[in-house]
Scaffold this motif. Structure first.
Motif, PDB file in Angstrom:
ATOM      1  N   ALA A 112       0.828  -1.216   0.000  1.00 44.70           N
ATOM      2  CA  ALA A 112       0.000   0.000   0.000  1.00 44.70           C
ATOM      3  C   ALA A 112       0.856   1.257   0.000  1.00 44.70           C
ATOM      4  N   ASP A 113       1.956   1.230   0.755  1.00 42.36           N
ATOM      5  CA  ASP A 113       2.836   2.406   0.825  1.00 42.36           C
ATOM      6  C   ASP A 113       3.369   2.762  -0.557  1.00 42.36           C
ATOM      7  N   ALA A 114       3.776   1.754  -1.314  1.00 38.33           N
ATOM      8  CA  ALA A 114       4.274   2.015  -2.671  1.00 38.33           C
ATOM      9  C   ALA A 114       3.156   2.541  -3.561  1.00 38.33           C
ATOM     10  N   GLU A 115       1.963   1.974  -3.431  1.00 30.25           N
ATOM     11  CA  GLU A 115       0.873   2.359  -4.327  1.00 30.25           C
ATOM     12  C   GLU A 115       0.354   3.763  -4.032  1.00 30.25           C
ATOM     13  N   VAL A 116       0.276   4.154  -2.759  1.00 33.60           N
ATOM     14  CA  VAL A 116      -0.242   5.502  -2.458  1.00 33.60           C
ATOM     15  C   VAL A 116       0.791   6.581  -2.761  1.00 33.60           C
ATOM     16  N   LYS A 117       2.045   6.166  -2.982  1.00 34.17           N
ATOM     17  CA  LYS A 117       3.093   7.140  -3.301  1.00 34.17           C
ATOM     18  C   LYS A 117       3.438   7.154  -4.788  1.00 34.17           C
ATOM     19  N   GLY A 118       2.536   6.620  -5.611  1.00 30.65           N
ATOM     20  CA  GLY A 118       2.722   6.790  -7.047  1.00 30.65           C
ATOM     21  C   GLY A 118       2.737   5.544  -7.880  1.00 30.65           C
ATOM     22  N   GLU A 119       2.897   4.378  -7.262  1.00 28.83           N
ATOM     23  CA  GLU A 119       2.997   3.163  -8.060  1.00 28.83           C
ATOM     24  C   GLU A 119       1.620   2.569  -8.386  1.00 28.83           C
ATOM     25  N   GLY A 120       0.570   3.035  -7.741  1.00 30.89           N
ATOM     26  CA  GLY A 120      -0.771   2.539  -8.022  1.00 30.89           C
ATOM     27  C   GLY A 120      -1.640   3.620  -8.623  1.00 30.89           C
ATOM     28  N   ARG A 121      -2.754   3.213  -9.212  1.00 34.64           N
ATOM     29  CA  ARG A 121      -3.654   4.167  -9.857  1.00 34.64           C
ATOM     30  C   ARG A 121      -4.719   4.718  -8.908  1.00 34.64           C
ATOM     31  N   ASP A 122      -5.015   3.982  -7.838  1.00 36.42           N
ATOM     32  CA  ASP A 122      -6.109   4.370  -6.947  1.00 36.42           C
ATOM     33  C   ASP A 122      -5.629   4.287  -5.503  1.00 36.42           C
ATOM     34  N   PRO A 123      -5.083   5.374  -4.945  1.00 36.15           N
ATOM     35  CA  PRO A 123      -4.558   5.346  -3.576  1.00 36.15           C
ATOM     36  C   PRO A 123      -5.612   4.964  -2.536  1.00 36.15           C
ATOM     37  N   GLN A 124      -6.849   5.406  -2.714  1.00 36.79           N
ATOM     38  CA  GLN A 124      -7.876   5.100  -1.733  1.00 36.79           C
ATOM     39  C   GLN A 124      -8.179   3.599  -1.711  1.00 36.79           C
ATOM     40  N   PHE A 125      -8.259   2.994  -2.887  1.00 38.06           N
ATOM     41  CA  PHE A 125      -8.473   1.550  -2.943  1.00 38.06           C
ATOM     42  C   PHE A 125      -7.300   0.817  -2.298  1.00 38.06           C
ATOM     43  N   ALA A 126      -6.080   1.300  -2.551  1.00 39.32           N
ATOM     44  CA  ALA A 126      -4.889   0.637  -2.022  1.00 39.32           C
ATOM     45  C   ALA A 126      -4.883   0.633  -0.500  1.00 39.32           C
ATOM     46  N   VAL A 127      -5.225   1.771   0.106  1.00 37.91           N
ATOM     47  CA  VAL A 127      -5.190   1.829   1.566  1.00 37.91           C
ATOM     48  C   VAL A 127      -6.335   1.025   2.170  1.00 37.91           C
ATOM     49  N   GLU A 128      -7.507   1.023   1.508  1.00 37.66           N
ATOM     50  CA  GLU A 128      -8.623   0.227   2.036  1.00 37.66           C
ATOM     51  C   GLU A 128      -8.290  -1.267   1.974  1.00 37.66           C
ATOM     52  N   ARG A 129      -7.671  -1.695   0.897  1.00 37.55           N
ATOM     53  CA  ARG A 129      -7.276  -3.098   0.790  1.00 37.55           C
ATOM     54  C   ARG A 129      -6.266  -3.455   1.883  1.00 37.55           C
ATOM     55  N   ALA A 130      -5.323  -2.542   2.161  1.00 39.15           N
ATOM     56  CA  ALA A 130      -4.331  -2.800   3.205  1.00 39.15           C
ATOM     57  C   ALA A 130      -4.987  -2.904   4.574  1.00 39.15           C
ATOM     58  N   VAL A 131      -5.953  -2.031   4.849  1.00 38.92           N
ATOM     59  CA  VAL A 131      -6.663  -2.073   6.130  1.00 38.92           C
ATOM     60  C   VAL A 131      -7.359  -3.411   6.301  1.00 38.92           C
ATOM     61  N   LEU A 132      -8.030  -3.882   5.274  1.00 40.33           N
ATOM     62  CA  LEU A 132      -8.724  -5.162   5.345  1.00 40.33           C
ATOM     63  C   LEU A 132      -7.729  -6.312   5.552  1.00 40.33           C
ATOM     64  N   ARG A 133      -6.619  -6.264   4.864  1.00 37.15           N
ATOM     65  CA  ARG A 133      -5.626  -7.345   5.007  1.00 37.15           C
ATOM     66  C   ARG A 133      -5.000  -7.353   6.397  1.00 37.15           C
ATOM     67  N   VAL A 134      -4.765  -6.167   6.957  1.00 35.68           N
ATOM     68  CA  VAL A 134      -4.217  -6.109   8.322  1.00 35.68           C
ATOM     69  C   VAL A 134      -5.243  -6.678   9.302  1.00 35.68           C
ATOM     70  N   ALA A 135      -6.496  -6.304   9.163  1.00 27.37           N
ATOM     71  CA  ALA A 135      -7.542  -6.800  10.058  1.00 27.37           C
ATOM     72  C   ALA A 135      -7.662  -8.328   9.951  1.00 27.37           C
ATOM     73  N   GLN A 136      -7.551  -8.842   8.730  1.00 24.48           N
ATOM     74  CA  GLN A 136      -7.619 -10.298   8.535  1.00 24.48           C
ATOM     75  C   GLN A 136      -6.402 -10.990   9.124  1.00 24.48           C
ATOM     76  N   ALA A 137      -5.246 -10.336   9.033  1.00 26.59           N
ATOM     77  CA  ALA A 137      -4.018 -10.943   9.555  1.00 26.59           C
ATOM     78  C   ALA A 137      -4.026 -11.053  11.073  1.00 26.59           C
ATOM     79  N   ALA A 138      -4.845 -10.223  11.722  1.00 27.13           N
ATOM     80  CA  ALA A 138      -4.923 -10.292  13.182  1.00 27.13           C
ATOM     81  C   ALA A 138      -5.444 -11.644  13.649  1.00 27.13           C
ATOM     82  N   GLY A 139      -6.149 -12.357  12.794  1.00 26.16           N
ATOM     83  CA  GLY A 139      -6.695 -13.648  13.182  1.00 26.16           C
ATOM     84  C   GLY A 139      -5.914 -14.827  12.673  1.00 26.16           C
ATOM     85  N   LEU A 140      -4.761 -14.587  12.022  1.00 29.26           N
ATOM     86  CA  LEU A 140      -3.983 -15.692  11.459  1.00 29.26           C
ATOM     87  C   LEU A 140      -3.254 -16.467  12.558  1.00 29.26           C
TER      88      LEU A 140
END
Length: 360
Positions: A332-360
């Motif tokens: 997400a850090d790379a994508e919100v700093k220019g490597e991705g087309r949609d920074p908002q989507f990138a950060v939302e996806r990262a938030v969901l993945r972090v929340a999911q990882a809490a249960g791994l």
């Protein structure tokens, strides 16, 4: 060694310099005031023929200058204050504004923007250090960078006071700043309220100082988290730190709701990703040393509440989960700093993945 400054006449700023050559015992400055560069805090500086105010934290530099002007006016109500700008300086101006006036008033000269100074000012200031007049205070304000390094080194070597106004970056230092602000106003806040205020408005020190002033003016008694919530609740809920807290707690729905509210109110995706990364780094640091006891935890340099929160968060995390969360945030850090087309989507996806990882 500092020059042996002597007063030019009774009742003026010169007498104040002489009195301040042997500083009284004083309490240790707050963590937000103490600087690793070894300079004074803005609360400690006193009058001297030359004072350097160095650093990019504007609110601290402003306070240092205001304090010096106030001290000079307390010593001589008729003191003349001049504020030439470094970028507009012409050769010889320093000698003119510091030379004795017709009525022999004391003078304070504040030169702002020394980092933008031309060669003329730097040369005149170097020459001025050799024999500064005893009835003038020259305050040189430098916002950072290498411009004028020879002059800065000469000022420090002369023994002149140096006020360190380094940028306050860490949450621990911002919390210390809040505590000190409230203490000066005769008020206190509990630890949760301090953290809530830093979370809400801590991105800018001037804004944080303004928030403290508002709470002091509008409330009474001990400031608790309920008071901060009432004044800044919307901003707290929208902060990247609240998003990170919810994600790390595995509360995917709440984290996404807070994230969307934050972005709807103008919060940029970059600091939200930074908050996630900071949260995970703190957890990883604590996880690496917590088995070695309290002493090892203290050596991390974290505030006690940060350590306690990380220990509590780690109860629901595994090493595999942390690794997965770090990978999601790095992407997400790379994508919100220019490597991705949609920074908002990138950060939302990262938030969901972090929340999911809490249960791994």
């Amino acid at each position: 060694m500092a020059p042996a400054w002597t007063p030019c006449r009774s009742g003026g700023v010169g007498d104040v310099w002489q009195a301040e050559r042997v500083p009284p015992a004083r309490r240790a400055p707050s963590r937000a005031s103490a600087r690793p560069s070894g300079g004074l805090s803005w609360e400690e500086v006193g009058l001297a023929p030359v004072v350097l105010v160095a650093g990019a934290e504007g609110v601290l530099a402003d306070r240092a200058v205001d304090r010096l002007v106030s001290l000079a006016r307390a010593a001589d109500a008729a003191v003349e204050v001049t504020r030439p700008d470094a970028a507009e300086y012409t050769t010889g101006m320093l000698g003119v504004v510091t030379s004795p006036s017709l009525f022999a008033e004391d003078r304070v000269v504040v030169v702002d923007g020394l980092e933008r100074a031309g060669d003329e000012l730097l040369a005149d200031a170097l020459a001025y250090l050799d024999a500064p007049p005893a009835d003038a205070v020259l305050v040189l304000r430098h916002g950072g960078g290498q411009r004028g390094k020879k002059l800065l080194d000469a000022i420090r070597a002369s023994g002149a006071p140096v006020v360190a106004c380094d940028v306050v970056k860490s949450d621990a230092d911002k919390s210390a700043f809040v505590v000190a602000e409230l203490r000066r106003a005769g008020r206190r806040a509990d630890a949760q309220a301090v953290r809530a205020l830093v979370d809400a408005v801590g991105s800018d020190l001037r804004e944080l100082a303004s928030a403290c002033a508002q709470l002091v003016a509008d409330t009474s008694g001990l400031i608790g988290p309920d008071v901060v919530e009432r004044y800044y609740g919307g901003r707290i809920e929208a902060s990247g730190f609240r998003v990170a807290d919810a994600a790390v707690a595995g509360q995917a729905g709440q984290a996404v709701a807070l994230l969307r509210h934050a972005m709807a109110t103008g919060v940029d995706p970059v600091p939200i990703v930074a908050a996630l990364a900071l949260k995970l780094r703190t957890m990883a640091k604590v996880a690496a040393v917590r088995g070695r006891g309290a002493g090892a935890l203290r050596e991390l340099g974290l505030a006690p509440w940060q350590t306690d929160r990380a220990v509590a968060d780690l109860r629901r995390w595994t090493p595999e989960g942390l690794a997965s969360a770090f990978a999601a945030v790095a992407q997400a850090d790379a994508e919100v700093k220019g490597e991705g087309r949609d920074p908002q989507f990138a950060v939302e996806r990262a938030v969901l993945r972090v929340a999911q990882a809490a249960g791994l």
